[in-house]
Motif scaffolding. Structure first.
Motif, mmCIF file in Angstrom:
data_model
loop_
_atom_site.group_PDB
_atom_site.id
_atom_site.type_symbol
_atom_site.label_atom_id
_atom_site.label_comp_id
_atom_site.label_asym_id
_atom_site.label_seq_id
_atom_site.Cartn_x
_atom_site.Cartn_y
_atom_site.Cartn_z
ATOM 1 N N ASN A 232 -1.889 6.508 1.782
ATOM 2 C CA ASN A 232 -2.805 5.648 0.882
ATOM 3 C C ASN A 232 -3.398 4.411 1.831
ATOM 4 O O ASN A 232 -2.673 3.593 2.271
ATOM 5 N N VAL A 233 -4.919 4.457 1.697
ATOM 6 C CA VAL A 233 -5.329 3.293 2.556
ATOM 7 C C VAL A 233 -5.873 2.229 1.810
ATOM 8 O O VAL A 233 -6.159 1.277 2.295
ATOM 9 N N ARG A 234 -6.059 2.398 0.525
ATOM 10 C CA ARG A 234 -6.611 1.293 -0.249
ATOM 11 C C ARG A 234 -6.246 1.679 -1.901
ATOM 12 O O ARG A 234 -6.441 2.599 -2.162
ATOM 13 N N THR A 235 -5.734 0.591 -2.442
ATOM 14 C CA THR A 235 -5.642 0.514 -4.134
ATOM 15 C C THR A 235 -6.933 -0.518 -4.534
ATOM 16 O O THR A 235 -6.710 -1.431 -4.135
ATOM 17 N N GLN A 236 -7.414 0.248 -5.500
ATOM 18 C CA GLN A 236 -8.382 -0.735 -6.082
ATOM 19 C C GLN A 236 -7.997 -0.918 -7.541
ATOM 20 O O GLN A 236 -7.695 0.264 -8.306
ATOM 21 N N ARG B 282 -12.146 -7.555 -9.582
ATOM 22 C CA ARG B 282 -11.571 -6.250 -8.971
ATOM 23 C C ARG B 282 -10.347 -6.739 -7.927
ATOM 24 O O ARG B 282 -10.386 -7.843 -7.442
ATOM 25 N N THR B 283 -9.200 -5.937 -7.758
ATOM 26 C CA THR B 283 -8.092 -6.406 -7.011
ATOM 27 C C THR B 283 -8.146 -5.184 -5.814
ATOM 28 O O THR B 283 -7.793 -4.127 -6.537
ATOM 29 N N GLN B 284 -8.237 -5.498 -4.566
ATOM 30 C CA GLN B 284 -8.154 -4.323 -3.795
ATOM 31 C C GLN B 284 -6.682 -4.584 -2.882
ATOM 32 O O GLN B 284 -6.591 -5.940 -2.563
ATOM 33 N N VAL B 285 -5.829 -3.858 -2.801
ATOM 34 C CA VAL B 285 -4.750 -3.676 -1.768
ATOM 35 C C VAL B 285 -5.180 -2.966 -0.799
ATOM 36 O O VAL B 285 -5.131 -1.719 -0.915
ATOM 37 N N VAL B 286 -4.686 -3.687 0.574
ATOM 38 C CA VAL B 286 -5.049 -2.977 1.665
ATOM 39 C C VAL B 286 -3.673 -3.169 2.548
ATOM 40 O O VAL B 286 -3.054 -3.969 2.381
ATOM 41 N N GLY B 287 -3.614 -2.421 3.554
ATOM 42 C CA GLY B 287 -2.456 -2.159 4.477
ATOM 43 C C GLY B 287 -2.556 -3.450 5.602
ATOM 44 O O GLY B 287 -3.544 -4.212 5.433
ATOM 45 N N GLU C 143 -9.508 -2.815 8.099
ATOM 46 C CA GLU C 143 -9.266 -2.654 6.627
ATOM 47 C C GLU C 143 -9.664 -3.955 5.727
ATOM 48 O O GLU C 143 -10.391 -3.852 4.852
ATOM 49 N N ILE D 106 0.785 -1.159 -0.012
ATOM 50 C CA ILE D 106 -0.094 -0.001 0.049
ATOM 51 C C ILE D 106 1.032 1.314 0.102
ATOM 52 O O ILE D 106 0.568 2.378 -0.565
#
Lengths: 424, 424
Positions: B38-42, A40-45, A50, A15
């Motif tokens: 940045n808290v989330r990348t979609q 969809r791809t989500q990237v989270v910490g 979250e 992230i």
């Protein structure tokens, strides 16, 4: 109807941009083979709240949710907790999982630190996914939602561990689901050299409409345009028929630029086609690289078994190295400069002679940010290929984008030019 | 309170895994400098509905939404439409934007295809973001939500265009917002060689608790452990004070393994530190590479101006190349094998002599999947460094993961070993 998937990739390092997420793309490509579409791809910490929210949202939309990362032994690895929370299950210690962690340390001949005990925690009811390459077991579980039963699989973040676990433990479960869901897709890919995306769009016309079947998507990467045709149908045969009709129209219209066609499960990387071709034909390869400085040889060496055809290769960054290592003549450099078809041609011929190779490529270019002139601006790159002593050379101009982009494109195009000579 | 951001990256090629998304990470690192997290990348496909939904969801959570990609000239580029729909604005033709597209073609000396007219469409009320490196103008607009005013910026997908536009057009707007929002963060990063993540976690203990301040995150990539300490505070001074206290405790506890410390805005890539160091000290560099096959030279050549110290470098994949190009003695190969400290040492010394370089590195290893033995399993890699004729060599063992991973780690560790010798 074919299945959909979403990916939730976890990691503060992802992230924050310290590490590039390559896992999601790998998984998407693997899913495509089962006609499961990643939507969809989500990237989270590394954040439990979250992550749990992202998983719940993904499970509302997709049939399959793949959670990647966060299974390490440290306090900031929260995937186990997040999945448990998302599905409303308790986190429990699994003796079976713990045995697997301990067995890994035993095999590696190391003592297990106490922190790794955490890796034996699993959401109640989850099935263990065996990790052949690392300590962290993964797990899979069914998650009922208002819109149907979802499969959630949690896999470790290190790419080697993730891919091995996915192939041996997750793929069989998904294949069974995909078979039951029915619906088919089919895909065909063209790769083109020397055509801009705008001109491509004009020529392709309304084949590219958003509701067309097959759908055509195009992307330009590393100097190459890739056009992907994807057809849908009630089953695979129907999708395949729609695809084949369009492919037959597409092929002659773009024959002039097409250097490669691919079916669904081939790697789009040119070295993954060129390497095996060289090995199969027993063509010893070498390169003389200036601005790419090793990228070409390094890319080809990605291919297992390349030692059969790759012995030596040369980084000739300076004029002096071009003269001494691959025998470029001083008068050629003086008359035409280092970035010229003439110099590239002598580099390719000289490298082939020096390495006793039947095929070679050479690249000399201006990658910037400095070094450009009015006549040879940043992005000017000279290429040469040599096949059994016959040398071809040319100068190409890439858009003056970033240094890395120009170097990557140059390495890719050099391999494409050799591929084209060997296959046409 | 500091601002949060989310990224929405668009592209069928991203979602399908044909292209790796490097933009999101770049942006996250750029945001970090403004204490915007940045808290989330979609990542979504070239699909207007999906994209619009992702934007709406992101805007519900974060203060700033960065939409990347989908601004190309083709029918499948839907970012303009998706943003317009997400904010409930009409899509209108902008003469100013159209002038910029035409001007780009004029500068490039090419004729503008008609499809590029599409790139002049903008959501009503949006401000144009100038594109210095490509055709597609970006745009920014304010988006009122129940939870406050959001800034949405839409940028092109090609990395060079995106980064240039972000720096010149988006950063100033964000800096102003961040200043008004207040709140501070501070970051310090340690890079360690030779320590596993588990042992690290044990030694770091409760400093790694999820609610600790600073928060410590760790990641292992390419053979190196990176530990990032991030502190929060009411303002930057408060965050900095919390950070400095922990850094002072951390440093002696991990001194044995630490080879590098970094402040927030430094690149974590070792070549970005090593390259400038070599240039500054005028140390001519070369390499002799077996399993890495050019990766080391190619990584160093990422650094602009490297021609001052990089003249020639060698890919010596075969035993024959090791003998002929860098003078490894046949008896050394016979007695110790290609993957040995002895061979690596002669490779490093021989490369330095052949390239007339003051420093060199050499790598010879077994990257797999084949070629491993009981004594030297896949993952066994011999390294050597030479500094003004003094050679040091050692054999390391990486986990037997994927071929690419072992080669990347080998190239990275080789550069780290040279860095450590030059800085300790």
């Amino acid at each position: 109807m074919s299945l959909t998937a979403e990916i939730v990739a976890i990691g503060d390092e992802l992230i924050a941009g310290a590490t590039v997420d390559t896992n999601s793309g790998w998984i998407a490509r693997a899913l495509e083979k089962l006609a499961i579409r990643n939507v969809r791809t989500q990237v989270v910490g590394d954040d439990e709240d979250e992550t749990a929210r992202a998983i719940v949202e993904a499970a509302e939309r997709a049939d399959v949710v793949l959670v990647i990362g966060g299974l390490g032994p440290t306090e900031d690895d929260r995937a186990r907790h997040a999945v448990a929370r998302a599905v409303g299950a308790e986190l429990v210690h699994s003796d079976e999982a713990f045995d697997q962690v301990r067995a890994w340390y035993a095999r590696a001949g190391r003592e297990m630190p106490d922190t790794n005990r955490r890796q034996a925690l699993l959401p109640q009811g989850a099935a263990i996914l065996r990790n052949a390459r690392g300590t962290a077991p993964g797990f899979a579980l069914e998650f009922p939602t208002a819109r149907g039963g979802r499969l959630i699989a949690s896999l470790p973040g290190p790419p080697g561990e993730m891919s091995a676990m996915f192939e041996s433990e997750v793929l069989p479960r998904l294949a069974e689901r995909a078979r039951r869901a029915g619906g088919g897709t089919a895909m065909h890919r063209f790769q083109l050299l020397g055509l801009s995306e705008s001109v491509f769009a004009e020529r392709v016309g309304d084949w590219m409409a958003r509701d067309a079947n097959p759908l055509i998507g195009s992307t330009v990467s590393q100097g190459v345009l890739t056009a992907t045709l994807r057809a849908r149908g009630a089953d695979e045969a129907e999708a395949r028929a729609a695809l084949d009709a369009r492919v037959a129209e597409f092929r002659p219209r773009f024959a002039e630029w097409t250097f490669r066609e691919m079916e669904r499960d081939e790697s789009p990387r040119i070295e993954d086609a060129l390497g095996p071709l060289l090995i199969e034909r027993g063509l010893a390869f070498t390169a003389a690289e200036s601005c790419t400085a090793g990228l070409i040889a390094a890319r080809l060496a990605r291919v297992p078994g390349i030692s059969a055809v790759l012995g030596a290769s040369f980084v000739t960054y300076s004029d002096d190295a071009k003269r001494r290592l691959v025998g470029v003549r001083p008068e050629t450099l003086a008359a035409h400069g280092a970035v010229s078809a003439e110099t590239a041609a002598e580099m390719a011929a000289g490298a082939a002679a020096a390495a006793d190779a039947r095929v070679s490529v050479a690249v000399s270019g201006i990658a910037g940010p400095g070094g450009g002139t009015a006549e040879k601006p940043v992005g000017t790159v000279a290429f040469a290929t040599s096949v059994d002593g016959a040398v071809e050379a040319e100068v190409r101009r890439f858009p003056p984008t970033a240094r890395d982009a120009i170097r990557d494109a140059s390495a890719n195009v050099a391999l494409v030019l050799l591929w084209r000579r060997l296959t046409s």
